[in-house]
Design a protein around this motif. Structure first.
Motif, PDB file in Angstrom:
ATOM      1  N   ASP A   1       0.861  -1.178   0.000  1.00 43.24           N
ATOM      2  CA  ASP A   1       0.000   0.000   0.000  1.00 43.24           C
ATOM      3  C   ASP A   1       0.900   1.231   0.000  1.00 43.24           C
ATOM      4  OD1 ASP A   1      -1.877   1.935   0.311  1.00 43.24           O
ATOM      5  OD2 ASP A   1      -2.838   1.072   2.072  1.00 43.24           O
ATOM      6  N   LEU A   2       0.857   2.006  -1.065  1.00 43.31           N
ATOM      7  CA  LEU A   2       1.796   3.110  -1.256  1.00 43.31           C
ATOM      8  C   LEU A   2       1.171   4.465  -0.974  1.00 43.31           C
ATOM      9  CD1 LEU A   2       3.351   1.864  -4.612  1.00 43.31           C
ATOM     10  CD2 LEU A   2       4.046   1.342  -2.273  1.00 43.31           C
ATOM     11  N   HIS A   3       0.031   4.498  -0.304  1.00 46.44           N
ATOM     12  CA  HIS A   3      -0.578   5.783   0.031  1.00 46.44           C
ATOM     13  C   HIS A   3       0.333   6.550   0.987  1.00 46.44           C
ATOM     14  CE1 HIS A   3      -4.216   3.654  -1.376  1.00 46.44           C
ATOM     15  NE2 HIS A   3      -4.671   4.871  -1.655  1.00 46.44           N
ATOM     16  N   HIS A   4       0.342   7.859   0.853  1.00 52.05           N
ATOM     17  CA  HIS A   4       1.114   8.706   1.739  1.00 52.05           C
ATOM     18  C   HIS A   4       0.229   9.183   2.888  1.00 52.05           C
ATOM     19  CE1 HIS A   4       4.589   8.884  -0.940  1.00 52.05           C
ATOM     20  NE2 HIS A   4       3.740   9.066  -1.938  1.00 52.05           N
ATOM     21  N   GLY A   5       0.846   9.431   4.047  1.00 58.20           N
ATOM     22  CA  GLY A   5       0.107   9.923   5.189  1.00 58.20           C
ATOM     23  C   GLY A   5      -0.595   8.806   5.937  1.00 58.20           C
ATOM     24  N   ARG A   6      -1.432   9.189   6.894  1.00 60.29           N
ATOM     25  CA  ARG A   6      -2.147   8.221   7.724  1.00 60.29           C
ATOM     26  C   ARG A   6      -3.348   7.666   6.963  1.00 60.29           C
ATOM     27  NH1 ARG A   6      -4.322  10.196  12.750  1.00 60.29           N
ATOM     28  NH2 ARG A   6      -5.178  11.855  11.472  1.00 60.29           N
TER      29      ARG A   6
ATOM     30  N   TYR B   1      11.442 -25.341  18.871  1.00 56.96           N
ATOM     31  CA  TYR B   1      11.171 -23.979  18.440  1.00 56.96           C
ATOM     32  C   TYR B   1       9.697 -23.648  18.677  1.00 56.96           C
ATOM     33  CZ  TYR B   1      10.918 -19.792  15.585  1.00 56.96           C
ATOM     34  OH  TYR B   1      10.727 -18.505  15.147  1.00 56.96           O
ATOM     35  N   HIS B   2       9.434 -22.525  19.333  1.00 59.64           N
ATOM     36  CA  HIS B   2       8.076 -22.086  19.614  1.00 59.64           C
ATOM     37  C   HIS B   2       7.699 -20.985  18.640  1.00 59.64           C
ATOM     38  CE1 HIS B   2       7.805 -24.418  23.326  1.00 59.64           C
ATOM     39  NE2 HIS B   2       8.995 -23.941  23.667  1.00 59.64           N
ATOM     40  N   ARG B   3       6.637 -21.208  17.915  1.00 59.17           N
ATOM     41  CA  ARG B   3       6.185 -20.213  16.954  1.00 59.17           C
ATOM     42  C   ARG B   3       5.671 -18.965  17.680  1.00 59.17           C
ATOM     43  NH1 ARG B   3       3.993 -25.027  14.467  1.00 59.17           N
ATOM     44  NH2 ARG B   3       4.980 -25.425  12.450  1.00 59.17           N
ATOM     45  N   HIS B   4       5.803 -17.822  17.014  1.00 61.55           N
ATOM     46  CA  HIS B   4       5.256 -16.589  17.564  1.00 61.55           C
ATOM     47  C   HIS B   4       4.947 -15.618  16.436  1.00 61.55           C
ATOM     48  CE1 HIS B   4       9.546 -15.663  17.173  1.00 61.55           C
ATOM     49  NE2 HIS B   4       9.201 -14.392  17.096  1.00 61.55           N
ATOM     50  N   ILE B   5       3.887 -14.880  16.619  1.00 61.07           N
ATOM     51  CA  ILE B   5       3.449 -13.854  15.677  1.00 61.07           C
ATOM     52  C   ILE B   5       3.195 -12.586  16.481  1.00 61.07           C
ATOM     53  CG2 ILE B   5       1.708 -13.157  13.995  1.00 61.07           C
ATOM     54  CD1 ILE B   5       1.203 -16.061  13.400  1.00 61.07           C
ATOM     55  N   ALA B   6       3.754 -11.477  16.015  1.00 64.03           N
ATOM     56  CA  ALA B   6       3.631 -10.205  16.721  1.00 64.03           C
ATOM     57  C   ALA B   6       3.039  -9.158  15.787  1.00 64.03           C
ATOM     58  CB  ALA B   6       4.990  -9.743  17.248  1.00 64.03           C
ATOM     59  N   ASN B   7       2.383  -8.191  16.398  1.00 62.86           N
ATOM     60  CA  ASN B   7       1.906  -6.990  15.702  1.00 62.86           C
ATOM     61  C   ASN B   7       0.820  -7.304  14.677  1.00 62.86           C
ATOM     62  OD1 ASN B   7       2.239  -4.150  15.688  1.00 62.86           O
ATOM     63  ND2 ASN B   7       3.170  -4.272  13.662  1.00 62.86           N
ATOM     64  N   LEU B   8      -0.017  -8.276  14.957  1.00 59.83           N
ATOM     65  CA  LEU B   8      -1.144  -8.598  14.081  1.00 59.83           C
ATOM     66  C   LEU B   8      -2.350  -7.788  14.539  1.00 59.83           C
ATOM     67  CD1 LEU B   8      -2.505 -10.318  11.881  1.00 59.83           C
ATOM     68  CD2 LEU B   8      -2.956 -12.041  13.650  1.00 59.83           C
ATOM     69  N   GLY B   9      -2.824  -6.862  13.685  1.00 63.62           N
ATOM     70  CA  GLY B   9      -3.938  -6.025  14.117  1.00 63.62           C
ATOM     71  C   GLY B   9      -4.409  -5.078  13.039  1.00 63.62           C
ATOM     72  N   TYR B  10      -5.105  -4.036  13.488  1.00 61.63           N
ATOM     73  CA  TYR B  10      -5.744  -3.079  12.583  1.00 61.63           C
ATOM     74  C   TYR B  10      -5.465  -1.670  13.090  1.00 61.63           C
ATOM     75  CZ  TYR B  10      -9.310  -0.850   9.669  1.00 61.63           C
ATOM     76  OH  TYR B  10      -9.953  -0.059   8.760  1.00 61.63           O
ATOM     77  N   TYR B  11      -5.200  -0.757  12.133  1.00 64.67           N
ATOM     78  CA  TYR B  11      -4.946   0.646  12.436  1.00 64.67           C
ATOM     79  C   TYR B  11      -6.109   1.475  11.894  1.00 64.67           C
ATOM     80  CZ  TYR B  11      -2.798   5.276  12.240  1.00 64.67           C
ATOM     81  OH  TYR B  11      -2.541   6.623  12.383  1.00 64.67           O
ATOM     82  N   TRP B  12      -6.648   2.397  12.732  1.00 61.90           N
ATOM     83  CA  TRP B  12      -7.842   3.167  12.379  1.00 61.90           C
ATOM     84  C   TRP B  12      -7.548   4.648  12.527  1.00 61.90           C
ATOM     85  CZ3 TRP B  12     -12.591   4.001  15.991  1.00 61.90           C
ATOM     86  CH2 TRP B  12     -13.564   4.719  15.297  1.00 61.90           C
ATOM     87  N   VAL B  13      -7.703   5.374  11.423  1.00 61.59           N
ATOM     88  CA  VAL B  13      -7.585   6.834  11.442  1.00 61.59           C
ATOM     89  C   VAL B  13      -8.953   7.405  11.761  1.00 61.59           C
ATOM     90  CG1 VAL B  13      -6.995   8.889  10.128  1.00 61.59           C
ATOM     91  CG2 VAL B  13      -5.688   6.791   9.797  1.00 61.59           C
ATOM     92  N   ILE B  14      -9.133   7.928  12.959  1.00 62.02           N
ATOM     93  CA  ILE B  14     -10.440   8.429  13.376  1.00 62.02           C
ATOM     94  C   ILE B  14     -10.724   9.786  12.735  1.00 62.02           C
ATOM     95  CG2 ILE B  14     -11.849   9.029  15.369  1.00 62.02           C
ATOM     96  CD1 ILE B  14     -10.139   7.111  17.016  1.00 62.02           C
ATOM     97  N   ASN B  15      -9.800  10.727  12.872  1.00 61.83           N
ATOM     98  CA  ASN B  15      -9.923  12.038  12.241  1.00 61.83           C
ATOM     99  C   ASN B  15      -8.536  12.637  12.141  1.00 61.83           C
ATOM    100  OD1 ASN B  15      -9.371  13.099  14.885  1.00 61.83           O
ATOM    101  ND2 ASN B  15     -11.558  12.981  15.342  1.00 61.83           N
TER     102      ASN B  15
END
Length: 932
Positions: free
Chosen positions: A233-238, A259-273
């Protein structure tokens, strides 16, 4: 075709007017590639503009271009042919076409109006608002706004990285889509890129979203990894959207059962205003814990306000749960008022301490602070508070409120100035272990009880300056309370020690009210002997002027006042001695300080004496006279080196004679030693008051080196007859750092290296800076987790170590710190209520640690750092941080090994793409144990 001489002359005049070279001077490209296209010579770099420009417009052309309802097309070339029957235009020789903001440059351009077909050959280059595109040949449909570019090259931006796309490209300007086939994608601008992704199909929407499938990663020309697709995603800004998760190749294909699997930073970002945003992420570590993180941020520039609220919920697989809340806020109400807040709270700090692999966080605290500052025209006001939560224990310390008010000095007259100040502090401690202060056996078991203490203090200072005299006045109020269980064993009859009384108290309270005043006389012999006399009014004995506690029945009792006369002198003496070798002269600076203080004897009221004695039946109602001499000493040995020899033939007429450098050979700062002459007259006592002596050593010969020692001077209570002088080392602290300039500095002193004259004055300063930088972390605790509190215990090892940049080949820095603390094999103080009159022999205890760090770069692209701490009493290392970094231009390889103080160990190895950190190959193994 060959042009007639007349037309060639007209063409040459137009080229000269446009500032272009003659046509004969333009090199011919027999391969079909324009000579102006220098992008190939520069690797993947694309030209930023056409190599030629249009002829300046005359008045007729300007009038034509100004006509409304026309679309303008401008073109230029070495030759142009109009074929009206075929409805074609043919341009040859550096053809240049401009239409609707786009510019096309090529060797030849053919346009057929009937089919809307435009053909460009000879390395066509298209410049428009979206970027630059270079190809081998171009076919464009002007009616449908679509075209094909063979063997094309273009680029696009993503953050600070520039991506280059190679392949056969199809452009659909009507829908603002770009398609590519048999393409390569890379961020390397080298002619032979370090790596690239080979994709069969690429779709590029509005130059904002790019999808490629499938993709094969090549390092140089070796295939490394196959990916089903690449999405960018190449959009500029938030902008709102999914957050790319962080996981390694071993999380997909596990290479071992441990070896123990791990996944970090899985989520969603929301620009409110425009002022706020939020995100929700999840971190999962197999068979260990699951963390849900939430963060809300705000920034309102017009209101000078910014901050954020963070929430983390950690679920351990054994059922334990911890919540971690953070709030950071900064706001400026005006240029003179500002509010800062950092609130940090955790419901179970022990879970964070036991699960983290951060060496700092494992032994750290959770701190919360709030502070408001207001600057008035007539003074300043500060309101605030703090809260500190221990991670290893449930103990919590708070200071709330903390008030400080300082008016500006008030000039009552020309020679009279009043400078008052006021402060209030309330300190609270909770979660203290039960048992409290215990001098004997405690009935029952109170170890499970958590107790609380409170201490509130109010102070008012009103110094008054009258000419060169200063009249000091201060008032203080202190109120203390605690519910600590205190058991006291006392002897009600000092003559019969077999009779004992045991009392257990469940709480304690005390209120102190004190005031002091004194006059500082003007300084005499300033700059020489520096004689300073003063007279003050002090309390008759130790303790406040007014006191109430449980021994007074809640009533206030007072003591008296007595005068205290003081005189201090601090001269400085110098001694000059001849030098030797490269040293021209040595100067010894001798700075003693001697102070004398005298207070006459005074009586102590009986009620006040009993309040001080507490359960001790021995009550003292007489405060003896005090006449104290205090001696301190500072010494410095400095050397002046011989002046450097003048260059042969140098003109010294009118120039100042060069002087040698000055260095500090040795600096010794010795603590003060006090003797009470009146106490020496008392039977059974000596005049010694000081029980320990400290020394600090430093030298410029080893910049960054400091040595501090503390010695216990006597083998028993200070000032008691029978106690012998027996120095015993109780504390030793050594700091030593080495930097690149230290070796050159030492070599220059020994004459082994030469330095330019201009650099000579700053050599010592530069060496000190390097050594200070190397020895900045005197505890050996690494600062590798700057965001340790962002997500609680889920601390992902950073991919780039602290030595990834700024370290040259062979640069070497090292720091070493040794700390020793031990208790003398005897008691140097007497318990206040035990009645013991002789030194208590105890088993000596000692604690010593050696911490250090080393960092260097064996090559230009390799950097190594190691930080460790060794505990001599435990006979093992307390922590380790070992990091190896390899800079591979577009890639970064990191090997790290961390062992925290809580015993948790993490081993991490990863290779990640710098422009796209989510693309990585790593191995991460942790031994974080399950909570009990």
């Amino acid at each position: 075709p060959t042009l007639p001489p007349a037309k060639r002359a007209i063409l040459e005049r137009r080229r000269a007017a446009a500032g272009l070279p003659p046509a004969a001077a333009v090199p011919q490209d027999t391969t079909g590639r324009a000579a102006a296209d220098t992008g190939a010579a520069q690797g993947n770099a694309l030209p930023t503009g056409p190599s030629r420009s249009f002829v300046p417009l005359d008045s007729v052309e300007q009038a034509l271009l100004a006509r409304p309802n026309y679309r303008v097309t401008r073109y230029a070339a070495d030759s142009v042919q109009f074929l009206p029957i075929q409805k074609q235009i043919r341009m040859a020789g550096q053809a240049l076409v401009q239409r609707e903001g786009s510019i096309l440059q090529a060797d030849t351009v053919h346009y057929t109006e009937s089919s809307c077909a435009l053909r460009a050959n000879g390395s066509p280059v298209l410049f428009d608002s979206t970027g630059t595109m270079v190809g081998h040949a171009m076919l464009y449909d002007a009616c449908n706004h679509a075209g094909l570019i063979g063997r094309a090259r273009t680029d696009f931006k993503e953050g600070s990285a520039t991506w280059y796309l190679h392949g056969d490209i199809a452009v659909d300007n009507a829908n603002n889509h770009v398609f590519a086939a048999r393409s390569n994608i890379t961020t390397s601008d080298q002619p032979d890129p370090d790596y690239h992704f080979a994709a069969s199909q690429v779709k590029w929407i509005s130059k904002q979203v790019m999808v490629a499938r499938p993709a094969l990663l090549y390092v140089a020309d070796v295939p490394i990894m196959w990916l089903p697709f690449i999405f960018q995603d190449l959009h500029h800004g938030r902008r709102s959207g999914l957050i790319p998760p962080q996981f390694g190749l071993n999380d997909i294909v596990r290479t071992s059962r441990t070896y123990h699997r791990h996944i970090a930073n899985l989520g969603y970002y929301w620009v409110i205003n425009d002022y706020t945003d939020a995100e929700v992420t999840m971190d999962w570590y197999s068979q260990q814990y699951l963390t849900v993180n939430g963060q809300f941020r705000y920034r309102w520039l017009s209101q000078f306000m910014s901050g954020g609220i963070g929430f983390s919920e950690l679920h351990w697989f054994n059922g334990s749960t911890s919540y971690h809340v953070q709030w950071q806020h900064q706001q400026s109400f005006s240029q003179t008022s500002r509010l800062t807040a950092n609130i940090d709270y955790a419901t179970s700090s022990q879970i964070i301490s036991q699960s983290t692999v951060d060496p700092v966080l494992a032994v750290s605290t959770i701190d919360s602070r709030v502070n408001f500052q207001k600057q008035f025209a007539w003074g300043s006001l500060s309101l605030g508070g703090s809260r500190t939560q221990q991670l290893a224990t449930p103990q919590v310390s708070m200071q709330l409120p903390v008030v400080a008010f300082t008016p500006n000095p008030i000039a009552l007259s020309r020679n009279v100035t009043w400078s008052p100040s006021f402060s209030v502090t309330n300190q609270l401690q909770t979660g203290l272990p039960g048992g409290g202060f215990s001098y004997g056996p405690v009935p029952g078991d109170s170890s499970a009880r958590l107790e609380t203490t409170r201490n509130t203090s109010v102070s008012l200072s009103t110094p008054l300056r009258i000419g060169r005299w200063t009249w000091a006045n201060s008032f203080s109020l202190t109120d203390a309370y605690n519910n600590l269980t205190q058991t006291v064993t006392s002897h009600p009859n000092p003559a019969d020690t077999s009779i004992t009384v045991v009392r257990t108290y469940s709480e304690y309270f005390e209120t102190d009210l004190d005031w002091s005043t004194g006059i500082s006389l003007p300084l005499v012999f300033q700059g020489g002997w520096n004689l300073q006399p003063s007279v003050s009014i002090v309390n008759t004995t130790g303790g406040p002027f007014m006191l109430r506690n449980r021994y007074t029945g809640g009533r206030f009792v007072t003591q008296g006042k007595r005068l205290n006369y003081a005189l201090s002198i601090s001269p400085t003496f110098y001694g000059l001695f001849p030098g030797f070798g490269p040293i021209a002269r040595i100067r010894h600076t001798f700075s003693p300080s001697l102070s004398w203080a005298y207070s006459p004897a005074a009586n102590i009221p009986l009620e006040y004496a009993r309040a001080l004695a507490g359960d001790n039946p021995v009550v003292t109602t007489r405060s003896p006279a005090s006449q104290t001499l205090t001696l301190g000493l500072n010494q410095t040995f400095e050397a002046k080196l011989k002046a450097p020899p003048l260059a042969p033939g140098a003109d010294t007429a009118g120039a100042p004679k060069p002087e040698g450098r000055k260095i500090k050979l040795l600096s010794i700062q010795t603590g003060a030693v006090a003797v009470d002459l009146e106490q020496a007259k008392t039977p059974g006592h000596t005049g010694w008051v000081t029980g320990s002596l400290s020394n600090t050593f430093a030298t410029d010969l080893l910049p960054g080196f400091t040595l501090s020692t503390t010695h216990s001077l006597f083998n028993g209570p200070v000032g008691v007859a029978g106690t012998k002088f027996h120095p015993y080392l109780t504390n030793l602290s050594m700091r030593f750092g080495l930097g690149p300039s230290v070796f050159g500095w030492i070599g220059s002193l020994l004459g082994l290296t030469r330095q330019p004259a201009a650099a000579t004055p700053s050599a010592a300063a530069q060496a000190a800076q390097d050594s200070a930088r190397a020895a900045r972390d005197t505890t050996g605790v690494p600062q590798l987790f700057p965001d340790a509190y962002q997500r609680g215990p889920v601390s992902t090892m950073p991919g780039v170590g602290p030595l990834a940049s700024g370290v040259g080949v062979g640069a070497f820095t090292a720091s070493l710190a040794f700390d020793l603390s031990r208790q003398p094999p005897y008691s140097t103080t007497l318990p206040s209520a035990s009645g013991i009159t002789a030194p208590t022999i105890i088993v000596p205890t000692a604690h010593s640690t050696l911490s250090g760090s080393i960092s260097f770069s064996p090559t230009r692209n390799w950097s190594v750092s190691w930080q460790t701490l060794y505990d001599f009493q435990r006979g093992r290392f307390g922590q380790h941080v070992l990091m190896l970094n390899r800079d591979m231009r577009d890639w970064k390889a990191t090997f790290s090994f961390v062992e925290a103080a809580n015993g948790n160990v993490v081993f991490n190895f990863d290779i990640r793409l710098i422009p796209e950190p989510e693309i990585k190959m790593d191995y991460d193994q942790r031994n974080t144990p399950a909570l009990p």
